[in-house]
Scaffold this active site. Sequence first.
Site, PDB file in Angstrom:
ATOM      1  N   SER A   1       0.968  -1.290  -0.174  1.00  0.00           N
ATOM      2  CA  SER A   1       0.092   0.119   0.227  1.00  0.00           C
ATOM      3  C   SER A   1       0.663   1.370  -0.058  1.00  0.00           C
ATOM      4  O   SER A   1       2.134   1.190   0.343  1.00  0.00           O
ATOM      5  CB  SER A   1      -0.917   0.112   0.928  1.00  0.00           C
ATOM      6  OG  SER A   1      -0.047  -0.010   2.372  1.00  0.00           O
ATOM      7  N   LYS A   2       0.101   2.481  -0.161  1.00  0.00           N
ATOM      8  CA  LYS A   2       0.882   3.632  -0.142  1.00  0.00           C
ATOM      9  C   LYS A   2       1.544   3.780   1.226  1.00  0.00           C
ATOM     10  O   LYS A   2       2.641   4.253   1.457  1.00  0.00           O
ATOM     11  CB  LYS A   2      -0.010   4.804  -0.496  1.00  0.00           C
ATOM     12  CG  LYS A   2       0.587   6.128  -0.722  1.00  0.00           C
ATOM     13  CD  LYS A   2      -0.268   7.167  -1.184  1.00  0.00           C
ATOM     14  CE  LYS A   2      -0.869   8.150  -0.214  1.00  0.00           C
ATOM     15  NZ  LYS A   2       0.166   8.682   0.679  1.00  0.00           N
ATOM     16  N   ARG A   3       0.645   3.373   2.061  1.00  0.00           N
ATOM     17  CA  ARG A   3       1.135   3.582   3.568  1.00  0.00           C
ATOM     18  C   ARG A   3       2.378   2.742   3.764  1.00  0.00           C
ATOM     19  O   ARG A   3       3.563   3.343   4.508  1.00  0.00           O
ATOM     20  CB  ARG A   3       0.206   3.131   4.597  1.00  0.00           C
ATOM     21  CG  ARG A   3       0.177   4.220   5.794  1.00  0.00           C
ATOM     22  CD  ARG A   3      -1.188   3.775   6.468  1.00  0.00           C
ATOM     23  NE  ARG A   3      -2.203   3.586   6.014  1.00  0.00           N
ATOM     24  CZ  ARG A   3      -3.005   2.393   6.251  1.00  0.00           C
ATOM     25  NH1 ARG A   3      -2.571   1.590   7.027  1.00  0.00           N
ATOM     26  NH2 ARG A   3      -4.038   1.948   5.694  1.00  0.00           N
TER      27      ARG A   3
ATOM     28  N   ASP B   1       5.313   4.760   2.408  1.00  0.00           N
ATOM     29  CA  ASP B   1       5.484   5.839   3.258  1.00  0.00           C
ATOM     30  C   ASP B   1       6.651   5.480   4.645  1.00  0.00           C
ATOM     31  O   ASP B   1       7.426   6.176   4.757  1.00  0.00           O
ATOM     32  CB  ASP B   1       4.385   6.655   3.661  1.00  0.00           C
ATOM     33  CG  ASP B   1       3.607   7.360   2.954  1.00  0.00           C
ATOM     34  OD1 ASP B   1       4.067   7.376   1.508  1.00  0.00           O
ATOM     35  OD2 ASP B   1       2.400   7.763   3.136  1.00  0.00           O
TER      36      ASP B   1
END
Length: 503
Positions: free
Chosen positions: A260-262, A265
């Site tokens: 995921s984008k998370r 990050d």
Amino acid sequence: MEKKVRVRFAPSPTGGLHLGGVRTALFNYLFAKKHNGTFVLRVEDTDQTRFVEGAEAYIVSCLEWCGMIPDESPQVGGPFGPYRQSERKPTYKQYADQLIADGYAYYAFDTPEELDAKRKEVNNFTYGLATRAQMHNSLTMSEDEVAKLLSEHVPYVVRIKMPEDELVSFTDLIRGHVSFETNLIDDKVLLKADGMPTYHLAVVADDKAMEITHVFRGEEWLPSAPIHILLWRYLGWEDIMPAWLHLPLILKPDGNGKLSKRDGDRLGFPVFAQNWADPKTGDLTAGFKELGFMPEAFVNLLAMLGWNDGTDQEMFTLPELIEKFSVERISKAGAKFDFEKAKWYNHEWIKNSAAITLAPAVTNALKTTGISIANDNYLLKVIDLIKDRCNLITDFVQQSGYFFAIPDSYDLAAVKPKWAVEKAAFFEEFSASLTGSLIALEQEDKFKELAVAHNFKAGELMLPLRIMLVGGKFGPGVFDISVALGYEEVQKRIRTAITIFNQ
Ligand code: GLU
């Protein structure tokens, strides 16, 4: 006659484009090109609540960056347009009506409040086989009542009526035989109260209308497949249904979930193809492009997430991927994303690319730090000297600054402790001996000769020379740097550095 291959990449314009989305586009594209088929971009924007301004243009730009230009799209048009679902709104209702008339779907008049109340009353409430008889819909109401509500324009949705005790089976070209029990699937909404179709109805209607032959999409859509297959059947189109190919998930590097984008990050790497600025929050999410990935490397590494050609080959150009791509070699298992490996691909691509190919991207990267290129040939020379040291295009900035300006600081700790005026005398003589005609090897010979004459080992003078020219302990061969800089610039740098080292 074989049907002409037509595939579609069908993103929803809801934000940045995840690398999994680009890989879906890529596999569609490769398959289309391999079979002289058509690659369609269809924008699935029927969910007005999730629509994000600018997301479509961003998707188009990402595809363009990767070199995957759609044959048909909202931008270029085509014989099956429009290619934005919102512009096809009038075409969907007839199918909802047909499904209702044939008993495969029904009107549901439940208000949001009624649905909320039901959710509170029944744990894990789903609208379907077990509950539909208690709800406010055309299955539980008389025809007259339904007609009355419709004539009064009372809001309604249309739901599919999932059949009881059936097994929906199909062959997925990647996963083999797949089946789903209909009792476990709820009565999904097909047409919303605003008259817009949901994804399920729109995707089937449009795949039919656009004569799509193969549906490549992420594994997360597999649970939707039985609904789509039933719709193809109920609408009487089963014999022209496309082939299904659900691509393996791209997994996070640590653990088993979908990347995921998370995760990006958290672990410090991008997940989107290009920088994405959220128009509502203004938040900027980093992309592979701006971080310094070559599009060729990005495409190459994405192709290898869930596919290989059956050999150990890892480096592929886009034309080579088109030539070698085969559905049989797409794996069923999820592919772990490894950012270090991604950088390795980029490094290999940078290393193997001609300076002239890298020049535009490097020029752009340098421009962001205020370096503008005055001499193209000089830039090409610099690129050739340092490309082996760069993983990212942006690394060229750090690796090449000293080619464009005299160092503004020196690694004095590396020189000062062993510095002596005798060394200064050596460098003065070396500097005076330089001419424009010496190649690197000749400079090196001269350097060694003079070192002997000055009673030094050449080795102990190399590092000071490097620090004089570069400022730090890095870079390619020091005489290659010297030749590239030109003897007058080298003389200037030696003079400047001696003054500082002597202090
Ligand atoms: N609109 C869906 C998405 O956002 C498309 C899924 C499909 O290809 O059927 O991915």
